[in-house]
Design a protein around this motif. Structure first.
Motif, PDB file in Angstrom:
ATOM      1  N   ASP A   1       0.807  -1.221   0.000  1.00  0.00           N
ATOM      2  CA  ASP A   1       0.000   0.000   0.000  1.00  0.00           C
ATOM      3  C   ASP A   1       0.841   1.272   0.000  1.00  0.00           C
ATOM      4  O   ASP A   1       0.298   2.383  -0.100  1.00  0.00           O
ATOM      5  CB  ASP A   1      -0.923   0.029   1.231  1.00  0.00           C
ATOM      6  CG  ASP A   1      -1.983  -1.056   1.179  1.00  0.00           C
ATOM      7  OD1 ASP A   1      -2.377  -1.439   0.063  1.00  0.00           O
ATOM      8  OD2 ASP A   1      -2.414  -1.518   2.260  1.00  0.00           O
ATOM      9  N   ILE A   2       2.140   1.130   0.125  1.00  0.00           N
ATOM     10  CA  ILE A   2       3.012   2.300   0.175  1.00  0.00           C
ATOM     11  C   ILE A   2       3.299   2.775  -1.249  1.00  0.00           C
ATOM     12  O   ILE A   2       3.872   2.033  -2.063  1.00  0.00           O
ATOM     13  CB  ILE A   2       4.339   1.971   0.889  1.00  0.00           C
ATOM     14  CG1 ILE A   2       4.070   1.524   2.325  1.00  0.00           C
ATOM     15  CG2 ILE A   2       5.261   3.188   0.878  1.00  0.00           C
ATOM     16  CD1 ILE A   2       5.322   1.070   3.059  1.00  0.00           C
ATOM     17  N   PRO A   3       2.908   3.992  -1.590  1.00  0.00           N
ATOM     18  CA  PRO A   3       3.153   4.483  -2.947  1.00  0.00           C
ATOM     19  C   PRO A   3       4.618   4.853  -3.147  1.00  0.00           C
ATOM     20  O   PRO A   3       5.344   5.115  -2.177  1.00  0.00           O
ATOM     21  CB  PRO A   3       2.271   5.732  -3.016  1.00  0.00           C
ATOM     22  CG  PRO A   3       2.220   6.220  -1.602  1.00  0.00           C
ATOM     23  CD  PRO A   3       2.230   4.986  -0.738  1.00  0.00           C
ATOM     24  N   LYS A   4       5.036   4.865  -4.363  1.00  0.00           N
ATOM     25  CA  LYS A   4       6.386   5.325  -4.665  1.00  0.00           C
ATOM     26  C   LYS A   4       6.461   6.834  -4.438  1.00  0.00           C
ATOM     27  O   LYS A   4       5.518   7.556  -4.763  1.00  0.00           O
ATOM     28  CB  LYS A   4       6.745   4.991  -6.112  1.00  0.00           C
ATOM     29  CG  LYS A   4       6.888   3.499  -6.381  1.00  0.00           C
ATOM     30  CD  LYS A   4       7.344   3.243  -7.817  1.00  0.00           C
ATOM     31  CE  LYS A   4       7.540   1.756  -8.057  1.00  0.00           C
ATOM     32  NZ  LYS A   4       7.986   1.478  -9.446  1.00  0.00           N
ATOM     33  N   PRO A   5       7.573   7.324  -3.879  1.00  0.00           N
ATOM     34  CA  PRO A   5       7.699   8.755  -3.645  1.00  0.00           C
ATOM     35  C   PRO A   5       7.468   9.590  -4.910  1.00  0.00           C
ATOM     36  O   PRO A   5       6.890  10.683  -4.850  1.00  0.00           O
ATOM     37  CB  PRO A   5       9.134   8.901  -3.140  1.00  0.00           C
ATOM     38  CG  PRO A   5       9.444   7.586  -2.509  1.00  0.00           C
ATOM     39  CD  PRO A   5       8.726   6.572  -3.359  1.00  0.00           C
TER      40      PRO A   5
ATOM     41  N   GLN B   1       9.719   6.779   8.727  1.00  0.00           N
ATOM     42  CA  GLN B   1       9.828   7.284   7.364  1.00  0.00           C
ATOM     43  C   GLN B   1      10.287   8.737   7.293  1.00  0.00           C
ATOM     44  O   GLN B   1      10.200   9.357   6.239  1.00  0.00           O
ATOM     45  CB  GLN B   1       8.471   7.150   6.650  1.00  0.00           C
ATOM     46  CG  GLN B   1       7.943   5.727   6.578  1.00  0.00           C
ATOM     47  CD  GLN B   1       8.853   4.786   5.820  1.00  0.00           C
ATOM     48  OE1 GLN B   1       9.719   5.203   5.061  1.00  0.00           O
ATOM     49  NE2 GLN B   1       8.666   3.495   6.033  1.00  0.00           N
ATOM     50  N   THR B   2      10.777   9.281   8.414  1.00  0.00           N
ATOM     51  CA  THR B   2      11.168  10.695   8.425  1.00  0.00           C
ATOM     52  C   THR B   2      12.226  11.003   7.375  1.00  0.00           C
ATOM     53  O   THR B   2      12.124  12.003   6.651  1.00  0.00           O
ATOM     54  CB  THR B   2      11.667  11.103   9.824  1.00  0.00           C
ATOM     55  OG1 THR B   2      10.558  11.157  10.723  1.00  0.00           O
ATOM     56  CG2 THR B   2      12.316  12.492   9.784  1.00  0.00           C
ATOM     57  N   GLU B   3      13.244  10.171   7.270  1.00  0.00           N
ATOM     58  CA  GLU B   3      14.312  10.444   6.303  1.00  0.00           C
ATOM     59  C   GLU B   3      13.778  10.402   4.872  1.00  0.00           C
ATOM     60  O   GLU B   3      14.072  11.297   4.061  1.00  0.00           O
ATOM     61  CB  GLU B   3      15.457   9.448   6.462  1.00  0.00           C
ATOM     62  CG  GLU B   3      16.625   9.741   5.526  1.00  0.00           C
ATOM     63  CD  GLU B   3      17.820   8.828   5.783  1.00  0.00           C
ATOM     64  OE1 GLU B   3      18.817   8.947   5.037  1.00  0.00           O
ATOM     65  OE2 GLU B   3      17.767   8.006   6.729  1.00  0.00           O
TER      66      GLU B   3
ATOM     67  N   THR C   1      16.373  17.981   7.858  1.00  0.00           N
ATOM     68  CA  THR C   1      15.422  17.945   8.962  1.00  0.00           C
ATOM     69  C   THR C   1      15.145  19.334   9.530  1.00  0.00           C
ATOM     70  O   THR C   1      15.901  20.280   9.318  1.00  0.00           O
ATOM     71  CB  THR C   1      15.938  17.040  10.100  1.00  0.00           C
ATOM     72  OG1 THR C   1      17.221  17.517  10.529  1.00  0.00           O
ATOM     73  CG2 THR C   1      16.075  15.610   9.627  1.00  0.00           C
ATOM     74  N   LEU C   2      14.033  19.426  10.255  1.00  0.00           N
ATOM     75  CA  LEU C   2      13.652  20.674  10.895  1.00  0.00           C
ATOM     76  C   LEU C   2      14.626  21.010  12.014  1.00  0.00           C
ATOM     77  O   LEU C   2      15.040  20.145  12.779  1.00  0.00           O
ATOM     78  CB  LEU C   2      12.235  20.540  11.470  1.00  0.00           C
ATOM     79  CG  LEU C   2      11.628  21.769  12.147  1.00  0.00           C
ATOM     80  CD1 LEU C   2      11.352  22.862  11.140  1.00  0.00           C
ATOM     81  CD2 LEU C   2      10.344  21.376  12.892  1.00  0.00           C
ATOM     82  N   GLN C   3      14.991  22.286  12.105  1.00  0.00           N
ATOM     83  CA  GLN C   3      15.865  22.726  13.177  1.00  0.00           C
ATOM     84  C   GLN C   3      15.248  22.383  14.539  1.00  0.00           C
ATOM     85  O   GLN C   3      14.035  22.518  14.727  1.00  0.00           O
ATOM     86  CB  GLN C   3      16.066  24.235  13.130  1.00  0.00           C
ATOM     87  CG  GLN C   3      16.841  24.770  11.973  1.00  0.00           C
ATOM     88  CD  GLN C   3      16.960  26.282  12.036  1.00  0.00           C
ATOM     89  OE1 GLN C   3      17.076  26.868  13.100  1.00  0.00           O
ATOM     90  NE2 GLN C   3      16.899  26.931  10.870  1.00  0.00           N
TER      91      GLN C   3
ATOM     92  N   ASP D   1      13.468  13.604   2.226  1.00  0.00           N
ATOM     93  CA  ASP D   1      14.042  13.559   0.875  1.00  0.00           C
ATOM     94  C   ASP D   1      12.974  13.889  -0.171  1.00  0.00           C
ATOM     95  O   ASP D   1      13.238  14.625  -1.134  1.00  0.00           O
ATOM     96  CB  ASP D   1      14.622  12.170   0.594  1.00  0.00           C
ATOM     97  CG  ASP D   1      15.932  11.911   1.319  1.00  0.00           C
ATOM     98  OD1 ASP D   1      16.591  12.896   1.719  1.00  0.00           O
ATOM     99  OD2 ASP D   1      16.287  10.728   1.511  1.00  0.00           O
ATOM    100  N   LEU D   2      11.778  13.351   0.039  1.00  0.00           N
ATOM    101  CA  LEU D   2      10.677  13.621  -0.881  1.00  0.00           C
ATOM    102  C   LEU D   2      10.285  15.094  -0.835  1.00  0.00           C
ATOM    103  O   LEU D   2      10.041  15.721  -1.878  1.00  0.00           O
ATOM    104  CB  LEU D   2       9.474  12.745  -0.524  1.00  0.00           C
ATOM    105  CG  LEU D   2       8.174  13.009  -1.292  1.00  0.00           C
ATOM    106  CD1 LEU D   2       8.369  12.867  -2.794  1.00  0.00           C
ATOM    107  CD2 LEU D   2       7.071  12.065  -0.796  1.00  0.00           C
ATOM    108  N   ILE D   3      10.236  15.667   0.363  1.00  0.00           N
ATOM    109  CA  ILE D   3       9.890  17.079   0.507  1.00  0.00           C
ATOM    110  C   ILE D   3      10.881  17.962  -0.242  1.00  0.00           C
ATOM    111  O   ILE D   3      10.491  18.928  -0.912  1.00  0.00           O
ATOM    112  CB  ILE D   3       9.824  17.457   2.002  1.00  0.00           C
ATOM    113  CG1 ILE D   3       8.554  16.863   2.626  1.00  0.00           C
ATOM    114  CG2 ILE D   3       9.857  18.970   2.206  1.00  0.00           C
ATOM    115  CD1 ILE D   3       8.492  16.993   4.138  1.00  0.00           C
TER     116      ILE D   3
END
Length: 235
Positions: A116-120, A160-162, A200-202, A166-168
């Protein structure tokens, strides 16, 4: 003089099921009707998800002769914002529409089943396409769209943060390029909020690694003003 008849107002209706965009629908419909009935001139309309919803934009940008309207909804995603965009933006005819949306689409990366996980790349295509459709809707009605980058995240408990960050970055790069091609403002909040790792966010800007508190919003407000001055836009 207040009119005795109600204006025709676009109401997108409810999406059904458990959809975040439904939580503010009735309130926004009533507020939109008042704005239209009173022919209120809006200078800046902020629209998006919880990052916008939780931002006290009136405190940051009100009191300068500008009329500010917030149409953020916590948990919103690009397909739903696109559907409500004619109601919550276009029909209100603001001079500028500040669009910040997309991070909630990426929670699909956290699906329980791997199938169910879509590709980025698929998520990126969906997010950018939806935002560009909003941009075109605004431009077609004489509204100047201001596209904003998605913010970086830092959620230690999320596996999935990393991948999300990367996607963002990839989405923001494409949004910046599209905005340049369209000659419209792009506000790169990400560059002002990101940590030294560039992803990542500061630390110290959000209690949950996602939603800015006052220190994060202070930076965002300064960034918005700085970027808009490049286009001779004062907020």
């Amino acid at each position: 003089m207040v009119t005795m008849s109600r204006p025709d107002v676009i109401r997108p209706g409810l999406f059904g099921g458990v959809i975040s965009a439904d939580t503010r629908r009735n309130v926004f419909d009533y507020h939109n009707e008042v704005l239209i009935s009173h022919q209120t001139k809006i200078d800046f309309l902020f629209i998006g998800d919880s990052i916008t919803d939780m931002w006290d934009v009136e405190t940051y940008f009100g009191g300068k002769g500008n009329r500010i309207v917030n149409r953020g909804i916590g948990g919103d995603m690009t397909p739903y914002l696109l559907r409500r965009f004619p109601a919550d933006c276009v029909q209100l005819k603001p001079r500028y529409a500040i669009i910040l949306i997309g991070v909630n689409n990426t929670w699909a990366l956290d699906a329980w089943r791997a199938c169910d996980i879509p590709k980025p790349e698929k998520l990126q295509k969906e997010i950018v396409a939806d935002i560009l459709k909003m941009v075109n809707l605004a431009k077609d009605d004489g509204i100047i769209p201001i596209v904003c980058s998605i913010l970086p995240t830092c959620i230690d408990t999320n596996k999935q943060t990393e991948q999300r960050n990367d996607l963002i970055i990839a989405i923001n790069q494409q949004l910046k390029k599209e905005a340049e091609n369209l000659s419209i403002p792009f506000v790169n909040y990400h560059s002002y909020l990101v940590a030294e790792d560039g992803k990542t966010l500061q630390p110290g800007l959000a209690e949950d690694g996602l939603h800015p508190h006052v220190l994060g919003y202070n930076i965002m407000a300064d960034a918005l003003c700085k970027e808009l001055r490049k286009y001779n836009i004062t907020i």
